[in-house]
Write an enzyme that holds these catalytic residues in place. Structure first.
Site, PDB file in Angstrom:
ATOM      1  N   ASP A  87       1.642  19.595  -5.286  1.00 44.92           N
ATOM      2  CA  ASP A  87       1.844  18.716  -6.428  1.00 44.92           C
ATOM      3  C   ASP A  87       3.051  17.864  -6.042  1.00 44.92           C
ATOM      4  O   ASP A  87       4.190  18.329  -6.050  1.00 44.92           O
ATOM      5  CB  ASP A  87       2.131  19.557  -7.686  1.00 44.92           C
ATOM      6  CG  ASP A  87       2.531  18.682  -8.861  1.00 44.92           C
ATOM      7  OD1 ASP A  87       2.591  17.442  -8.685  1.00 44.92           O
ATOM      8  OD2 ASP A  87       2.785  19.225  -9.945  1.00 44.92           O
ATOM      9  N   LYS A 142      -0.926   0.018   0.215  1.00 40.34           N
ATOM     10  CA  LYS A 142      -0.813  -0.767  -1.010  1.00 40.34           C
ATOM     11  C   LYS A 142      -1.450  -0.042  -2.204  1.00 40.34           C
ATOM     12  O   LYS A 142      -2.276   0.828  -1.957  1.00 40.34           O
ATOM     13  CB  LYS A 142      -1.420  -2.148  -0.791  1.00 40.34           C
ATOM     14  CG  LYS A 142      -2.966  -2.181  -0.920  1.00 40.34           C
ATOM     15  CD  LYS A 142      -3.494  -3.558  -0.738  1.00 40.34           C
ATOM     16  CE  LYS A 142      -3.902  -4.194  -2.027  1.00 40.34           C
ATOM     17  NZ  LYS A 142      -5.292  -3.930  -2.448  1.00 40.34           N
ATOM     18  N   ASP A 171      -0.972  -3.752   5.489  1.00 36.86           N
ATOM     19  CA  ASP A 171      -1.877  -4.742   4.913  1.00 36.86           C
ATOM     20  C   ASP A 171      -3.060  -4.720   5.861  1.00 36.86           C
ATOM     21  O   ASP A 171      -2.956  -5.214   6.988  1.00 36.86           O
ATOM     22  CB  ASP A 171      -1.255  -6.135   4.867  1.00 36.86           C
ATOM     23  CG  ASP A 171      -2.184  -7.114   4.162  1.00 36.86           C
ATOM     24  OD1 ASP A 171      -3.397  -7.092   4.457  1.00 36.86           O
ATOM     25  OD2 ASP A 171      -1.721  -7.885   3.311  1.00 36.86           O
ATOM     26  N   HIS A 172      -4.155  -4.113   5.446  1.00 33.67           N
ATOM     27  CA  HIS A 172      -5.199  -3.827   6.441  1.00 33.67           C
ATOM     28  C   HIS A 172      -5.800  -5.095   7.040  1.00 33.67           C
ATOM     29  O   HIS A 172      -6.396  -5.054   8.099  1.00 33.67           O
ATOM     30  CB  HIS A 172      -6.261  -2.868   5.883  1.00 33.67           C
ATOM     31  CG  HIS A 172      -7.276  -3.510   4.988  1.00 33.67           C
ATOM     32  ND1 HIS A 172      -7.062  -3.742   3.664  1.00 33.67           N
ATOM     33  CD2 HIS A 172      -8.529  -3.952   5.235  1.00 33.67           C
ATOM     34  CE1 HIS A 172      -8.138  -4.300   3.129  1.00 33.67           C
ATOM     35  NE2 HIS A 172      -9.046  -4.445   4.063  1.00 33.67           N
ATOM     36  N   HIS A 234      -3.248  -9.802   1.156  1.00 31.04           N
ATOM     37  CA  HIS A 234      -4.117 -10.270   2.236  1.00 31.04           C
ATOM     38  C   HIS A 234      -4.096 -11.790   2.398  1.00 31.04           C
ATOM     39  O   HIS A 234      -3.960 -12.314   3.499  1.00 31.04           O
ATOM     40  CB  HIS A 234      -5.557  -9.822   1.999  1.00 31.04           C
ATOM     41  CG  HIS A 234      -5.682  -8.364   1.659  1.00 31.04           C
ATOM     42  ND1 HIS A 234      -4.915  -7.392   2.261  1.00 31.04           N
ATOM     43  CD2 HIS A 234      -6.486  -7.694   0.777  1.00 31.04           C
ATOM     44  CE1 HIS A 234      -5.249  -6.205   1.768  1.00 31.04           C
ATOM     45  NE2 HIS A 234      -6.183  -6.366   0.858  1.00 31.04           N
ATOM     46  N   LYS A 328     -14.511 -11.498  -6.910  1.00 28.46           N
ATOM     47  CA  LYS A 328     -15.546 -10.471  -6.851  1.00 28.46           C
ATOM     48  C   LYS A 328     -16.843 -11.093  -7.375  1.00 28.46           C
ATOM     49  O   LYS A 328     -16.814 -12.026  -8.168  1.00 28.46           O
ATOM     50  CB  LYS A 328     -15.184  -9.300  -7.770  1.00 28.46           C
ATOM     51  CG  LYS A 328     -13.839  -8.643  -7.443  1.00 28.46           C
ATOM     52  CD  LYS A 328     -13.986  -7.524  -6.452  1.00 28.46           C
ATOM     53  CE  LYS A 328     -12.685  -6.781  -6.227  1.00 28.46           C
ATOM     54  NZ  LYS A 328     -12.625  -6.145  -4.916  1.00 28.46           N
TER      55      LYS A 328
HETATM   56  C1  BG6 Z   1      -8.509  -4.204  -0.832  1.00 25.96           C
HETATM   57  C2  BG6 Z   1      -8.739  -4.535  -2.291  1.00 25.96           C
HETATM   58  O1  BG6 Z   1      -7.154  -4.326  -0.503  1.00 25.96           O
HETATM   59  O2  BG6 Z   1      -9.258  -5.091  -0.027  1.00 25.96           O
HETATM   60  C3  BG6 Z   1     -10.217  -4.489  -2.634  1.00 25.96           C
HETATM   61  O3  BG6 Z   1      -8.026  -3.616  -3.095  1.00 25.96           O
HETATM   62  C4  BG6 Z   1     -11.006  -5.339  -1.690  1.00 25.96           C
HETATM   63  O4  BG6 Z   1     -10.430  -4.897  -3.969  1.00 25.96           O
HETATM   64  C5  BG6 Z   1     -10.650  -5.030  -0.246  1.00 25.96           C
HETATM   65  O5  BG6 Z   1     -12.383  -5.103  -1.930  1.00 25.96           O
HETATM   66  C6  BG6 Z   1     -11.316  -6.004   0.695  1.00 25.96           C
HETATM   67  O6  BG6 Z   1     -11.138  -5.561   2.008  1.00 25.96           O
HETATM   68  P1  BG6 Z   1     -12.187  -5.937   3.135  1.00 25.96           P
HETATM   69  O7  BG6 Z   1     -11.612  -5.375   4.386  1.00 25.96           O
HETATM   70  O8  BG6 Z   1     -13.497  -5.328   2.729  1.00 25.96           O
HETATM   71  O9  BG6 Z   1     -12.259  -7.433   3.131  1.00 25.96           O
END
Ligand code: BG6
Length: 479
Positions: A87, A142, A171-172, A234, A328
């Protein structure tokens, strides 16, 4: 700082990100022999589980989320895993966690994939159990706050235990191959950089369009909205990479120094430069989809679409608008950057009836990774009725150009960089805070103006006002 961790501690180890991305990415790295043989992965979360149960849980996630062609023998990877119930909000369990982690031979990397409200208590717990020493790196997923003030709080809490050179903010998008390729395109070629400025570029467009809706993330998304979910992180990172000056080296300090200058040069947005929207029921790819309020189960003012006309106030970008849009339930999934060059200064063909179109560079980030430069060419013929010119594409499809190279998902790259200690593709504190500052100002403008999202039909490109935002400048969104 330069050690390859031999322990990786995953907070949020039973969460959605762990199942969809982290475990599959670690497995893929392992399968390719990229993880140190002695790397042990310790998962922790609130659920009660034994090591064996966690391995079964991980196996199920791998079977569900790994593409069939990347599944291999799992036993060795699963043997790296162990699990500790915790926890995170109380100090009690952290000593047991530390015992489970043991004494790393080289170092420990910690990945926090939990609600940000747990970051502070987790850091305190780690400190109390002696898990913040010099051989520990901290990685944060994030959302890093909901505004500048809350992001500062998180950053302060983390900074209380870790110096900036041991903090890795994800930040992927920075882990995506084509995003990094943007730097190669700009700085490994001579031909673009001399033109990459206000004298030759008319405007830039950045689109991140998704077909998905809420995806069950009801509470999170309704609190965040498109601007905080996508633009704050992003899209601003993409903008910074497009707009930054050439860094002297491809290293963490040089690259991030240049990005933060761009983020700080973003001009505060004024009324009329943003449009927000929320989707209503519609259809995508022939499939009927419900409206946002139906998915949510109640009416809401949260934006699922945002378009912004941004400006970078510096010498290079004076007068060049950056049109950003994300949403979206748009017609297709596409992330791309469009560089619209200016017209030639004088058309030698004008007297011969030819019309010209300016060059355009389209950098496709996903799903297709391609780079297309449109050029003017003469239509073949004797031109008895005047010269005819037409745009033709110079097209590079990256998967074809590099067939055989493994395309890795962003988290593979980022997890490996974390374990090995390379911060170049992670976001520095000053960047995050500059991003929030700009976003907060937009949100307070919306509040003062009483701006609420316009509706758009799912499967369309957002509210018509978003089209008008560009069209009144004579700009058409690239589709
Ligand atoms: C995330 C968001 O950071 O990125 C999501 O929280 C979004 O809402 C996603 O769908 C998009 O990532 P990718 O790599 O699919 O473009």
């Amino acid at each position: 700082m330069s050690f390859t961790a031999d322990r990786l501690l995953l907070f949020g180890a039973t969460g959605d990100l762990a199942q969809r991305m982290l475990l599959p990415s670690l497995f893929a790295l392992d399968a390719d022999g990229l993880l140190a043989p002695d790397l042990k992965i310790i998962g922790t979360a609130r659920s009660e589980m034994t090591d064996g149960e966690y391995r079964n849980f991980a196996r199920a996630a791998l079977e569900k989320y790994l593409p069939a062609d990347r599944r291999g023998r799992m036993a060795e990877f699963l043997n790296r895993l162990s699990y500790q119930t915790l926890d995170a909000t109380t100090l009690e369990g952290y000593d047991d966690l530390a015992k489970k982690v043991g004494t790393p031979a080289r170092g420990l990397a910690i990945f926090l994939s939990t609600a940000p409200s747990l970051f502070g208590p987790t850091i305190r717990g780690l400190q109390s159990a002696g898990l913040t020493g010099e051989n520990v790196r901290m990685c944060l997923e994030k959302p890093l706050g909901t505004d500048l003030a809350s992001s500062r709080e998180i950053n302060d809490a983390v900074a209380g235990a870790f110096p900036e050179n041991r903090i890795f903010r994800i930040d992927h998008y920075l882990g995506k191959e084509t995003v990094q390729n943007l730097l190669a395109l700009r700085f490994a070629n001579l031909m673009f950089e001399p033109l990459w400025n206000a004298a030759h570029i008319d405007h830039v467009q950045i689109t991140v369009a998704e077909t998905v809706g809420l995806e069950g993330r009801v509470a999170f998304y309704d609190d965040a909205g498109a601007i905080r979910d996508m633009v704050q992180n992003h899209m601003l990172q993409l903008l910074a990479l497009v707009a930054m000056e050439p860094p002297a080296h491809f290293d963490a300090t040089a690259v991030r120094d240049e990005k933060v200058k761009v983020l700080r040069a973003l001009r505060p947005v004024i009324a009329g430069e943003t449009v927000t929207g929320q989707y209503r029921a519609g259809a995508i790819g022939g499939q009927a989809v419900p409206g946002y309020d139906e998915e949510l189960g109640k009416p809401s003012d949260t934006e699922t679409f945002v378009a912004i006309k941004a400006h970078v106030d510096n010498w290079r970008w004076k007068g060049v608008p950056f049109y950003l849009r994300t949403g979206k339930r748009l017609p297709k999934r596409v992330t791309e950057i469009v560089i619209q060059f200016a017209c030639v200064p004088h058309s030698i063909f004008a007297g011969r009836g030819a019309t010209m179109q300016p060059n355009r560079l389209v950098i496709g980030i996903q799903p297709e990774e391609n780079i297309t430069l449109s050029l003017m060419a003469k239509v073949p013929g004797l031109d008895r009725e005047g010269i005819r010119l037409r745009q033709v594409p110079l097209n590079i499809a990256m998967p074809d150009a590099f067939s055989g190279a493994v395309r890795r998902i962003a988290y593979e790259r980022l997890l490996l960089d974390l374990v090995e200690g390379d911060q170049t593709l992670f976001v520095r504190r000053d960047e995050v805070e500059a991003q929030w500052e700009w976003i907060d100002a937009i949100r307070s403008l919306w509040a003062t103006e009483g701006l609420t999202p316009k509706t758009y039909t799912a499967g369309s490109w957002g509210p018509s006002a978003a089209i008008a935002l560009a069209e009144r400048d004579g700009v058409t969104w690239h589709e």
